[in-house]
Design a protein around this motif. Structure first.
Motif, short mmCIF file in Angstrom:
data_model
loop_
_atom_site.label_atom_id
_atom_site.label_comp_id
_atom_site.label_asym_id
_atom_site.label_seq_id
_atom_site.Cartn_x
_atom_site.Cartn_y
_atom_site.Cartn_z
N LEU A 22 -0.99 4.96 12.40
CA LEU A 22 0.33 5.04 12.05
C LEU A 22 0.50 5.82 10.50
O LEU A 22 -0.66 5.46 9.80
CB LEU A 22 0.77 3.77 11.68
CG LEU A 22 1.04 2.81 12.89
CD1 LEU A 22 1.60 1.24 12.52
CD2 LEU A 22 1.89 3.33 13.84
N ALA A 23 0.88 6.85 10.42
CA ALA A 23 0.74 7.55 8.98
C ALA A 23 2.32 8.07 8.67
O ALA A 23 3.05 8.41 9.35
CB ALA A 23 0.12 8.94 9.45
N LYS A 24 2.33 7.90 7.33
CA LYS A 24 3.66 8.13 6.66
C LYS A 24 3.64 9.42 5.96
O LYS A 24 2.65 9.58 5.08
CB LYS A 24 4.29 6.89 5.93
CG LYS A 24 5.36 7.04 5.37
CD LYS A 24 5.86 5.78 4.39
CE LYS A 24 7.08 5.89 3.98
NZ LYS A 24 7.22 4.61 2.95
N ASP A 56 -3.37 6.38 4.82
CA ASP A 56 -3.30 6.86 6.20
C ASP A 56 -4.40 7.57 6.54
O ASP A 56 -4.85 7.69 7.53
CB ASP A 56 -1.92 7.17 6.62
CG ASP A 56 -1.00 5.92 6.03
OD1 ASP A 56 -1.23 5.16 5.60
OD2 ASP A 56 0.26 6.37 6.18
N MET A 80 7.13 8.10 11.35
CA MET A 80 8.57 7.79 11.39
C MET A 80 9.14 8.77 10.26
O MET A 80 8.63 8.12 9.04
CB MET A 80 9.10 6.57 11.30
CG MET A 80 10.72 6.37 11.60
SD MET A 80 11.19 4.69 11.41
CE MET A 80 11.51 4.32 9.91
N GLY A 110 17.58 4.55 6.33
CA GLY A 110 17.82 3.42 5.46
C GLY A 110 17.22 2.35 5.80
O GLY A 110 17.39 1.25 5.44
N ALA A 111 15.82 2.39 6.56
CA ALA A 111 15.18 1.36 7.05
C ALA A 111 14.36 0.74 6.00
O ALA A 111 14.03 1.31 5.02
CB ALA A 111 14.09 1.81 8.12
N THR A 116 11.42 -0.48 9.86
CA THR A 116 10.57 0.16 10.07
C THR A 116 9.27 -0.29 11.29
O THR A 116 9.08 0.66 12.05
CB THR A 116 9.84 0.65 8.87
OG1 THR A 116 10.87 1.40 8.07
CG2 THR A 116 8.73 1.72 8.92
N GLY A 136 -2.70 2.68 7.25
CA GLY A 136 -2.82 2.51 5.81
C GLY A 136 -2.40 0.81 5.52
O GLY A 136 -1.79 0.34 5.98
N ALA A 139 1.77 2.15 1.12
CA ALA A 139 2.07 3.50 1.13
C ALA A 139 2.42 3.67 -0.22
O ALA A 139 2.88 2.92 -1.10
CB ALA A 139 3.51 3.73 1.77
N GLY A 142 6.84 3.20 -0.95
CA GLY A 142 7.49 1.95 -0.94
C GLY A 142 6.56 0.85 -1.66
O GLY A 142 7.01 -0.07 -2.21
N THR A 144 4.93 -1.62 -0.44
CA THR A 144 5.16 -3.02 -0.04
C THR A 144 3.79 -3.60 0.66
O THR A 144 3.32 -4.72 0.78
CB THR A 144 6.42 -3.41 1.00
OG1 THR A 144 5.90 -2.79 2.15
CG2 THR A 144 7.44 -3.02 0.19
N ALA A 145 3.17 -3.01 1.29
CA ALA A 145 2.05 -3.27 2.12
C ALA A 145 2.24 -4.14 3.27
O ALA A 145 1.51 -5.20 3.55
CB ALA A 145 0.93 -3.94 1.43
N GLN A 146 3.60 -3.95 3.78
CA GLN A 146 4.05 -5.14 4.77
C GLN A 146 4.04 -4.62 6.28
O GLN A 146 3.92 -5.15 7.02
CB GLN A 146 5.62 -5.46 4.36
CG GLN A 146 5.67 -6.28 3.25
CD GLN A 146 7.20 -6.56 2.48
OE1 GLN A 146 7.91 -5.98 3.19
NE2 GLN A 146 7.22 -7.33 1.75
N VAL A 147 4.28 -3.24 6.21
CA VAL A 147 4.46 -2.59 7.62
C VAL A 147 3.22 -2.96 8.48
O VAL A 147 3.61 -3.34 9.74
CB VAL A 147 4.84 -1.19 7.38
CG1 VAL A 147 5.05 -0.52 9.02
CG2 VAL A 147 6.17 -0.90 6.85
#
Ligand SMILES: Cc1cc2nc3c(=O)[nH]c(=O)nc-3n(C[C@H](O)[C@H](O)[C@H](O)COP(=O)(O)OP(=O)(O)OC[C@H]3O[C@@H](n4cnc5c(N)ncnc54)[C@H](O)[C@@H]3O)c2cc1C
Length: 275
Positions: A22-24, A56, A80, A110-111, A116, A136, A139, A142, A144-147
């Motif tokens: 997963l990379a942003k 990431d 995404m 707006g996620a 996300t 990662g 990010a 953002g 948050t380190a939640q995704v």
């Protein structure tokens, strides 16, 4: 136990792994200045260059090392974002990934992290067999380190966070080194699982010139909400319970630094004020 994949020695036990990274795409926050901020305190994303989120890239490097240790494995990258985020997949192809998808749809805009992770997990579900999801830790926009953790929860997979090095994958088990506050710990878990890679992991290798020439104009497959059979109520703004109440611009008025000389008196004065 081998110290690490990608290090010399040891003939690997071959196991074909289906790896998803997963990379942003993020604004390069090193370039943030007064001119790149909006009046309301938000970042003017259009005024900043974009990069792949640094953690990431490190996740991608761990995936590439796994693929080298287990020939026949595949790496697919999922991102995404808006259409320009297709470059995330291209940059990964230049370094040895096998393919990837761009998740892009007005419905995803707006996620928050919940929406996300819903879209990412739904797309992973569509991608078929998956042994390891690498992402990662955090990010840089953002933050948050939640995704990563939310994706694991949604997929019902175990997760290992703060991973610095993947040491081995054998017999359906992964062994990793995690970075924790007081040092490191070695952890094992069964596959399939989600791994979040820490900033202390090895940097990603540079682009390979041959793959750069082969893939610089590669068409990256784009998936919409319809393509992944997503529930629109869980996507984008509609699926985001988080609301930003206020954004505050913090202006530092006092400096934490002081210029001083090296005379005995000045040093004595400093010692006194420190005490
Ligand atoms: C109300 C609200 C509205 C928002 N609206 C927008 C908006 O319109 N546009 C916008 O860009 N942001 C928007 N955001 C920010 C957005 O929620 C976050 O950027 C996003 O959810 C990821 O969270 P994060 O950046 O904290 O990632 P983290 O949780 O810190 O990321 C951890 C890891 O997850 C993976 N990851 C995270 N995001 C992606 C991604 N998009 N693709 C692939 N992998 C990923 C990466 O591997 C990353 O290292 C909004 C946030 C809120 C609260």
């Amino acid at each position: 136990m081998p110290e690490s994949l990608g290090d010399s020695g040891g003939s690997p036990i071959t196991m074909n792994l289906n790896i998803i990274v997963l990379a942003k795409q993020v604004p390069d926050t090193r370039c943030v200045s007064q001119g790149t901020m909006n009046a309301d305190g938000t970042i003017n994303r259009a005024a900043l260059p974009v990069i792949i989120n640094p953690d990431d890239m490190k996740a991608l490097e761990q995936a590439l090392r796994l693929k080298e240790a287990h020939p026949g494995s595949t790496i697919r990258v999922l991102t995404m974002g808006p259409s320009r985020a297709a470059d995330v997949v291209r940059e990964s192809l230049f370094r040895g990934a096998d393919g990837g998808y761009l998740l892009s749809d007005a419905a995803f805009a707006g996620a928050d992290t919940l929406a996300t992770s819903y879209v990412l997990a739904t797309a992973i579900g569509k991608m078929g067999k998956c042994d390891i999801v690498l992402c990662g830790r955090q990010a840089i926009d953002g933050e948050t380190a939640q995704v990563g953790s939310q994706v694991a929860e949604r997929l019902g997979m175990p997760q290992i966070t703060y991973v610095e090095k993947i040491l081995s994958v054998n017999d359906g088990q992964i062994t990793v080194k995690r970075r924790i506050d007081d040092g490191v710990e070695v952890v094992e878990a069964p596959l399939p699982l989600v791994v979040t890679v820490d900033g202390s992991a090895a940097p990603c290798r540079p682009r390979n010139a041959k793959w750069l020439m082969s893939y610089k104009h590669a068409d990256i497959e784009m998936w919409s909400a319809t393509d992944i059979d997503a529930d629109l109520a869980q996507c984008g703004l509609a699926g985001s319970p988080t609301r930003v109440k206020a954004v505050e611009s913090v202006v530092l008025k006092a400096k934490e630094a002081r210029v001083m000389g090296s005379s005995d008196e000045e040093i004595e004065e400093l010692m006194k004020s420190l005490l």
